[in-house]
Design a protein around this motif. Structure first.
Motif, PDB file in Angstrom:
ATOM      1  N   VAL A   9      25.821  40.390  37.800  1.00 17.79           N
ATOM      2  CA  VAL A   9      26.688  39.658  38.734  1.00 17.79           C
ATOM      3  C   VAL A   9      26.222  39.804  40.177  1.00 17.79           C
ATOM      4  CG1 VAL A   9      28.653  39.686  37.165  1.00 17.79           C
ATOM      5  CG2 VAL A   9      28.519  41.410  38.947  1.00 17.79           C
ATOM      6  N   ILE A  72      31.424  34.186  38.661  1.00 14.24           N
ATOM      7  CA  ILE A  72      31.539  35.405  37.858  1.00 14.24           C
ATOM      8  C   ILE A  72      32.588  35.221  36.776  1.00 14.24           C
ATOM      9  CG2 ILE A  72      32.239  37.845  37.965  1.00 14.24           C
ATOM     10  CD1 ILE A  72      30.750  37.903  40.705  1.00 14.24           C
ATOM     11  N   GLU A  98      32.649  40.288  44.289  1.00 18.30           N
ATOM     12  CA  GLU A  98      32.019  40.393  42.959  1.00 18.30           C
ATOM     13  C   GLU A  98      32.704  41.454  42.107  1.00 18.30           C
ATOM     14  OE1 GLU A  98      30.536  40.392  45.834  1.00 18.30           O
ATOM     15  OE2 GLU A  98      28.569  39.428  45.807  1.00 18.30           O
ATOM     16  N   VAL A 102      34.861  40.670  38.686  1.00 16.58           N
ATOM     17  CA  VAL A 102      34.497  41.205  37.367  1.00 16.58           C
ATOM     18  C   VAL A 102      35.717  41.866  36.729  1.00 16.58           C
ATOM     19  CG1 VAL A 102      33.209  43.058  36.226  1.00 16.58           C
ATOM     20  CG2 VAL A 102      32.057  41.544  37.793  1.00 16.58           C
TER      21      VAL A 102
END
Lengths: 227, 322
Positions: A9, A72, A98, A102
């Protein structure tokens, strides 16, 4: 043989494709979603990275947070990983879009925990302390700390130089009550293997570096199995 | 309106983003209609304010890299020290790595706090002529994590540029986190009403580093940010015992030298690894003062001279065209 997936990612700096010598294959769709790219014929190592979606490998992904988060989200929900023993998620540095994206998208699945990677320097552990706080605040278990770039043994005279200082990883583990998984030395053979997409673990099984990475993996696997 | 107003929902895309008022997170937000109308995307008045505020800053240099861990902060700090070694120059270092602010430690300023006055925030001074600002000074504990999404980070960067009382400066150096995202776009956007001399791009010799650095170079080209040159850090290691050189991070694709030749960019220098650099940074001291005779220190000084020459040549060019 274990089936492992890697989700990369790091949208601005996707390094994993190069490190696994995967090049730039097309990503295909199937009924269940995007098919991940396999690093081997036996399909034991699957990878998804934005690196595969760029026409030009030097193209910059100049995206603000919301767009990164959306991508993502797609990587987590829309990739048809199939049956996996382990899914590894490689992240960029930081505690921002990010990392939050996630975790939000993995909420409905179980996240076993996070491995935190540092170098021995205080400048590095200073930031990793904050990453540990991020894990605590988001309810992610810290599986342990790995210290990279931990000393360099001169191939000519065997003198060990602590190029990036010494001991930071263990100190950090003690300070934060985390498990110290181990340290990996600086090794030009590791750097060049990774650059050339070679499997270091196959090529240099007798090296100190192999032994270090192996013992860290074993410690991690037994900690996951004991859950 | 603020980039992320106080009454905005958790996933607010930012009032100036393309998604303003249109994303699913905007449902139910009191500002949704205003954002969707495009009114919030009018040029941010802060840009002009920052332009005015920084009109007394002669030279602005951004330190960038696509890759993490290559030594940007180390370089930024030592560039600041080197420029400030001329006591007639006023130098400031702005750290916009919001999640991983290393500059306070490297500059020996851990634990310092920022003060507010009538003219804004006061930066923290290392020396009479060397000032530093970082989010690190606003955090009360070394364990505090800044868990912010893009829009909130952008707001902080705006404040750093608009609300810090920098005074008259010869050089403002901006240290950035790795990547090509919010922080980078914001810095360029908020400085768009000022003149930025250019960017220094940091890499290590490895292809995995150069791969990301090429993207950073594309970013600079995209936003029309001039590139002063490239610095290759961690470029070889001389064993202190036997004096043999090892390439710990082998330049498997020719290193920065080849990349610069391919892209027609100046290679400002190749800095060898020296364990005393990491030690100095950990101790908050200037490596250039601690070990001035080190080969790495000499390379640094040459790089700094190239940067100074670039900045003064730009001034000469501007003067000759007006």
């Amino acid at each position: 043989m274990a089936a492992v997936g890697i989700l990369d990612v790091d949208l601005c700096g996707p390094s994993i494709p190069r490190m696994l010598s995967i090049g730039r294959p097309d990503v295909h769709q199937c009924d269940a979603g995007w098919v991940p790219v396999y690093a081997d014929a036996q399909k034991s190592l699957a990878l998804m990275s934005i690196g595969f979606l760029l026409e030009d490998p030097d193209e910059a992904v100049v995206w603000r947070g919301p767009k990164k988060s959306a991508m993502i989200g797609q990587f987590v929900s829309d990739v048809a990983w199939g049956e996996l023993d382990v899914l590894l998620v490689d992240t960029p540095p930081g505690t921002s879009d990010e990392h939050l994206a996630v975790l939000e998208n993995l909420k409905k699945h179980r996240v076993d925990g996070a491995i935190l990677v540092t170098t021995p320097q205080a400048v590095s552990t200073g930031d990793v302390r904050r990453e540990i706080t991020f894990c605590k605040k988001t309810g992610v278990r810290v599986l342990g700390i790995v210290e990279n770039m931990s000393g360099f043994v001169c191939p000519h005279c065997s003198e060990c130089s602590n190029i990036f200082s010494k001991g930071g990883g263990e100190d950090l583990a003690k300070l934060t009550g985390s498990v110290f998984l181990g340290s990996v030395p600086l090794d030009p053979l590791l750097s060049s293997s990774i650059e050339e997409g070679k499997d270091f673990m196959q090529s240099f099984p007798n090296s100190a570096t192999f032994s270090a990475i192996n013992s860290i993996s074993q410690a991690l696997l037994s900690s996951l199995q004991n859950d | 309106m603020a980039d992320v107003p106080d009454n905005a929902p958790e996933h607010c895309p930012g009032t100036t983003s393309e998604q303003a008022g249109k994303s699913s997170s905007c449902e139910g937000c009191p500002n949704q209609k205003v954002c969707a109308s495009g009114a919030t995307k009018a040029p941010d008045p802060a840009i002009a304010e920052i332009g005015a505020k920084l009109s007394t800053v002669k030279h602005k240099i951004l330190v960038l890299s696509g890759k993490g861990g290559v030594g940007k902060s180390t370089f930024s700090a030592h560039l600041a020290h080197a420029l400030a070694s001329d006591s007639t120059k006023e130098v400031a270092l702005l750290d916009v790595d919001i999640c991983g602010p290393s500059i306070p430690r490297i500059m020996g300023l851990e634990g310092e706090q920022v003060h507010q006055s009538g003219s804004g925030w006061s930066p923290v001074y290392v020396d009479d002529n060397l000032a530093v600002m970082s989010i690190g000074f606003l955090l009360s504990s070394p364990d505090d994590a800044v868990i912010w999404r893009g829009p909130k980070k952008n707001g902080m960067i705006k404040q750093f540029l608009r609300d810090v009382d920098w005074g008259d400066l010869d050089y403002l150096i901006v240290d950035t986190p790795p990547g090509t995202s919010d922080e980078h776009l914001s810095i360029v956007q908020y400085l768009s009403a000022t003149h930025v001399d250019g960017a220094v791009i940091i890499t290590t010799p490895q292809e995995v580093s150069l791969q990301d650095v090429r993207k950073e170079i594309r970013f600079c080209q995209k936003v029309k940010l001039p590139i002063i040159g490239v610095v290759e850090n961690m470029s070889g290691f001389v064993c202190p015992s036997c004096k043999n050189t090892s390439q710990i991070f082998p330049p498997t694709t020719g290193g920065a030298e080849r990349m610069c030749a391919d892209l027609n960019l100046p290679l400002l220098g190749k800095v060898p690894l020296d364990p005393r650099i990491a030690r100095s940074c950990d101790e908050g001291k200037s490596f250039l003062n601690e070990v001035p005779d080190s080969p790495s220190a000499e390379v640094y000084q040459n790089i700094v001279q190239s940067i100074k020459d670039y900045c003064s040549n730009r001034v000469t060019e501007e003067q000759s065209t007006t």
